[in-house]
Design a protein around this motif. Structure first.
Motif, PDB file in Angstrom:
ATOM      1  N   GLY A  91       0.790  -1.347  -0.025  1.00 57.59           N
ATOM      2  CA  GLY A  91      -0.168  -0.125   0.030  1.00 57.59           C
ATOM      3  C   GLY A  91       1.033   1.241   0.173  1.00 57.59           C
ATOM      4  O   GLY A  91       0.525   2.351  -0.676  1.00 57.59           O
ATOM      5  N   THR A 121      -4.822  -3.933  -0.745  1.00 55.62           N
ATOM      6  CA  THR A 121      -3.804  -2.803  -0.973  1.00 55.62           C
ATOM      7  C   THR A 121      -4.375  -1.793  -1.308  1.00 55.62           C
ATOM      8  O   THR A 121      -4.022  -0.597  -0.797  1.00 55.62           O
ATOM      9  CB  THR A 121      -2.851  -3.251  -2.206  1.00 55.62           C
ATOM     10  OG1 THR A 121      -2.304  -4.639  -1.809  1.00 55.62           O
ATOM     11  CG2 THR A 121      -1.784  -2.385  -2.561  1.00 55.62           C
ATOM     12  N   TYR A 124      -5.803   0.082   1.603  1.00 55.21           N
ATOM     13  CA  TYR A 124      -4.961   0.798   2.283  1.00 55.21           C
ATOM     14  C   TYR A 124      -4.838   2.270   1.977  1.00 55.21           C
ATOM     15  O   TYR A 124      -4.717   3.015   2.707  1.00 55.21           O
ATOM     16  CB  TYR A 124      -3.620   0.068   2.372  1.00 55.21           C
ATOM     17  CG  TYR A 124      -2.466   0.629   3.117  1.00 55.21           C
ATOM     18  CD1 TYR A 124      -2.263   0.451   4.542  1.00 55.21           C
ATOM     19  CD2 TYR A 124      -1.638   1.284   2.711  1.00 55.21           C
ATOM     20  CE1 TYR A 124      -1.330   1.035   5.318  1.00 55.21           C
ATOM     21  CE2 TYR A 124      -0.666   2.101   3.338  1.00 55.21           C
ATOM     22  CZ  TYR A 124      -0.714   1.911   4.832  1.00 55.21           C
ATOM     23  OH  TYR A 124       0.485   2.454   5.523  1.00 55.21           O
TER      24      TYR A 124
END
Length: 320
Positions: A91, A121, A124
């Motif tokens: 991320g 990801t 995030y």
């Protein structure tokens, strides 16, 4: 600690799945430019576990998809994040690229689309820099983990030789893609994030868009630090879809871990739910979802390229 032949086979299957996904080199046919995918904000495609943006700048993870979206008016960026690391590590890589694109091209926000581990990801990024995110779309996102990681993680963590050999192979994939964090590639770290326990810890930190009931749907629009972000999710529940597709054999080695739970070979149907669930039972396996390998999806299955165009059109119609 011994590593059973069954788990060895499953681990090989997981590691091979994304690698074979890049066999196709054919370019999409040219046609007149359209406006179906001409969104207000650019689209960012984010690959999953053992994935890549492109191999040597030629082989795309999202096969035939970026070019087709661009042909329909979309501005498309393809993220390059580590193929095997924690969600937070990947991320942060994504966020740095988003900031660079924003500064270089004057972009205010992005429409993020993540496949597999790319799902958490992009979440995030949305939770960390919400001012840069207009929407989050996830395809077979590992939002509640995967039983494959639950089974393999402890074995990999307990066998330094195995972890070292597998990680070396993943570093090769990372190097071929030009990823700048190749030396940080770590299979055990990735499997920890992809496990049920790892996903639960992550979800507690980044709850925006979470389903309101078990295996249910979540809100289409969620507020993150005062910023409204749209969340959508999709997934397939097929494994053996085309006899000519080598990935079918690979995913058949991991599907038994799910027992009776519908899955795409690597991710369970319920685990893929986040935000508004548009559809969770496409006749696709985990690689069909990104139009791999060679676009050899099952007979009668929806065209993955058309699916991505449809989703980006949904974002366009929402003013994103």
């Amino acid at each position: 600690m011994t590593f059973s032949s069954t788990r060895k086979g499953a681990l090989k299957a997981v590691c091979a799945a994304a690698a074979v996904a890049g066999l196709a080199l054919a370019a999409p046919a040219a046609h007149a430019a359209g406006t179906t995918a001409k969104t207000k904000y650019p689209v960012v495609l984010v690959h999953g576990f053992i994935g890549f943006d492109s191999i040597l700048g030629v082989v795309n993870y999202f096969y035939d998809i970026p070019g087709n979206l661009r042909n329909e008016g979309a501005t498309v960026y393809i993220a390059s994040v580590n193929p095997s690391q924690t969600t937070e590590f990947r991320g942060e890589e994504l966020i740095q690229q988003m900031k660079q694109w924003a500064a270089k091209d004057g972009v205010a926000k992005f429409n993020l689309i993540g496949h597999s581990h790319g799902g958490p990801t992009v979440r995030y990024a949305a939770g960390t820099v919400p001012t840069l995110v207009a929407s989050v779309s996830t395809v077979a996102g590992t939002h509640f983990g995967t039983v494959v990681a639950d089974e393999l993680g402890p074995q990999v963590s307990g066998d330094k030789t195995l972890n070292g050999l597998a990680t070396a192979g993943l570093k090769l994939i990372s190097w071929l893609t030009g990823n700048k964090t190749t030396d940080s590639t770590n299979l055990a770290a990735a499997l920890s994030s992809l496990s049920t326990a790892g996903a639960a810890t992550f979800n507690a930190k980044f709850p925006a868009g979470a389903p309101t009931t078990a295996c249910g749907t979540g809100p289409e629009v969620a507020s993150v630090a005062g910023n409204s972000i749209r969340f959508y999710s999709f997934s397939g529940t097929a494994v053996k879809t085309n006899g000519w597709d080598i990935s079918d054999l690979i995913l058949a080695g991991t599907a038994p871990y799910f027992k009776d739970e519908p899955n795409d070979g690597l991710v369970g149907r319920c685990s893929s739910h986040w935000g508004k669930v548009i559809k969770d039972d496409y006749a696709w396996n985990h690689l069909d979802e990104i139009n791999q390998v060679l676009g050899t999806i099952g007979k009668g299955a929806p065209d993955p390229v058309a699916f991505y165009k449809q989703q980006v059109n949904r974002l366009k119609l929402a003013g994103l």
